[in-house]
Design an enzyme around this catalytic site. Sequence first.
Site, PDB file in Angstrom:
ATOM      1  N   ASN A 161       0.803  -1.229   0.000  1.00 52.35           N
ATOM      2  CA  ASN A 161       0.000   0.000   0.000  1.00 52.35           C
ATOM      3  C   ASN A 161       0.834   1.277   0.000  1.00 52.35           C
ATOM      4  O   ASN A 161       0.341   2.338  -0.339  1.00 52.35           O
ATOM      5  CB  ASN A 161      -0.954   0.007   1.201  1.00 52.35           C
ATOM      6  N   GLN A 191      -5.242  -3.509  -2.253  1.00 47.99           N
ATOM      7  CA  GLN A 191      -4.818  -2.521  -3.254  1.00 47.99           C
ATOM      8  C   GLN A 191      -4.834  -3.077  -4.681  1.00 47.99           C
ATOM      9  O   GLN A 191      -4.445  -2.375  -5.604  1.00 47.99           O
ATOM     10  CB  GLN A 191      -3.402  -2.024  -2.935  1.00 47.99           C
ATOM     11  N   SER A 211     -11.097  -5.023  -0.061  1.00 47.00           N
ATOM     12  CA  SER A 211     -11.680  -3.783   0.458  1.00 47.00           C
ATOM     13  C   SER A 211     -12.481  -3.128  -0.657  1.00 47.00           C
ATOM     14  O   SER A 211     -12.098  -3.171  -1.822  1.00 47.00           O
ATOM     15  CB  SER A 211     -10.560  -2.848   0.909  1.00 47.00           C
ATOM     16  N   ALA A 212     -13.575  -2.480  -0.281  1.00 50.09           N
ATOM     17  CA  ALA A 212     -14.397  -1.808  -1.303  1.00 50.09           C
ATOM     18  C   ALA A 212     -13.940  -0.378  -1.563  1.00 50.09           C
ATOM     19  O   ALA A 212     -13.966   0.093  -2.697  1.00 50.09           O
ATOM     20  CB  ALA A 212     -15.858  -1.804  -0.868  1.00 50.09           C
ATOM     21  N   THR A 251     -26.042  -8.738  11.049  1.00 51.41           N
ATOM     22  CA  THR A 251     -26.898  -8.412   9.909  1.00 51.41           C
ATOM     23  C   THR A 251     -26.057  -7.859   8.763  1.00 51.41           C
ATOM     24  O   THR A 251     -25.219  -6.980   8.973  1.00 51.41           O
ATOM     25  CB  THR A 251     -27.959  -7.376  10.324  1.00 51.41           C
ATOM     26  N   CYS A 337      -2.972   4.921   7.221  1.00 46.43           N
ATOM     27  CA  CYS A 337      -3.362   4.459   8.552  1.00 46.43           C
ATOM     28  C   CYS A 337      -2.347   4.846   9.607  1.00 46.43           C
ATOM     29  O   CYS A 337      -2.645   4.807  10.783  1.00 46.43           O
ATOM     30  CB  CYS A 337      -3.540   2.951   8.556  1.00 46.43           C
TER      31      CYS A 337
END
Lengths: 395, 161
Positions: A161, A191, A211-212, A251, A337
């Site tokens: 990343n 990535q 990851s979206a 959910t 991050c």
Amino acid sequence: MSDDPAAGRPIYLDYAATTPVDARVAARMNECLTEEGCFGNPGSTSHAYGEAAREHVARARREVALAVGAAPDEVVFTSGATEADNLALFGIAHYYRDSGRHIVTARTEHKAVLDACRELERRGFRITFLTPDRSGRIAPSQVASAVCADTVLVSLMHVNNEIGVITDIPAVAAACAAAAPQARLHVDAAQSVGKCAVDFHAWGIDLLSLSAHKVYGPKGVGALVVSRRREVQLTPLLYGGGQERRLRSGTLATHQIVGMGEAFAIARSGPAAELERVARLKAQLLQGLQAIGGVLVNGDPEHSVPHILSVSIEGVEGESLLAAIRPAIAVSTGSACTSSEAEPSYVLRALGRDERLAEASLRLSFGRFSQERDIERAIVVVRHAVEHLRRIAGP
Amino acid sequence: MSYSELTRRYFEAAPCAGVLEGTRCVRGAAGHPTQGTWVQFDVEFDRGGERIERARFRAFGCPHVIAIAAWVAEQASGRAPEARLPESAAALRERFDVPVEKLGRLLIVEDAWAAVARAAARWMEARAAQGRSPEERESAVREATGREATTPLAAPSRQGH
């Protein structure tokens, strides 16, 4: 993205941190939110609302699976790649703890993997942290040498990343299978999707984190692809309703999952020309930055994704560099991050950059909405900042 | 990290950045780029040799260090050379809204100013010695500057860089 002064915002060149949600994705998500839309609980089996939501989730699951060469029933939706990484590491470690207590990873992994490994170390597991070569690559032979009969998991990222370097996952998988067939292979591909090929089955991966929001999808959703072919077993992190093959109770977030599915569908069907366009932007940026002088490329440009460029700049101080460019362009000085910690990037330090150079590093990443004029502007801004700071610091 | 308007203004404009060279100039520095912060001040005396005509700085450091070094250099004109900064480190920290964890960097600015003030004191002593006999002058200059009396003060050694 526009650098129109009227917009009053810096040029966004931090696509590796996150991407704006594609308007098509947002539209699909919106269909799942309000009363007139598909707002039902996908877990509700007693009425049409739940059934409609289930269909939306199933479609998204198919799209995600198709994008990475997996089967739909191997996709476990999570809250993001960090949860997927944690589920993979803790799930495997706990389930197979009587078979072995050794894990192999790399010093340049994302914190989601490294911190999980540190915690497993505290819980009695032995972790081998592989050191990449100066270009940031982990050789398959390093993995083969590190694994042993006690190894339960090898966890390596596909695309780094911070520097964009691509690990040769098929070769790592082959080395792993030959040297330690009992060990599972986990790959963080947060990535990768939309930037380079990922083939879960063909490459022999056991667990794949996705990851979206790196692919123009929403934040707060990701997935762990868990191989059924090799019958990978995991101890879940969450208990509750038993959703997602009992691996991730809770959910399902229909709108986010639908968004992720749409984002992955767009990424999969995107024209190859788009990748070529982004690669040209990177080449343009690299050429412009190198003309400044004293600009060192981090990682191996020959084996990296087209949308990430990491450079270290000699003769300037990191915080001042960022302060000087920040009003005009939005970039990262390390992984998003960790940048709030104001510590030199551990990834760049692992590559052998000294502390000062690691601090004076920029990660510029671009994507679907980046334009040539954005790159031209970025080059000018960085050049002015570097010249200003070098003039102040002297020769 | 966010910066005060004053910090940003002095960081961006960096008034008084540069060096001074000449027979009425002295230099002092502190810190080292490899440690993340380095500051150098040059001051030029007026013709009377009592007051600072102008000052310049060079700095490798964060925006706070650059802004404060620029401000200190700007404030120096017309003052007598003193080891103390125009304001205490604590007052400067408040003026520029410097986070407390950066106090150590601010002290490097203070050390650099103290170094140039020491160099200035030596220069003034050497200048005063010029009224003495050649032997006394030679001895005083050697003692004050570590140089021979005939060595110009134009290019002092670059301490700490």
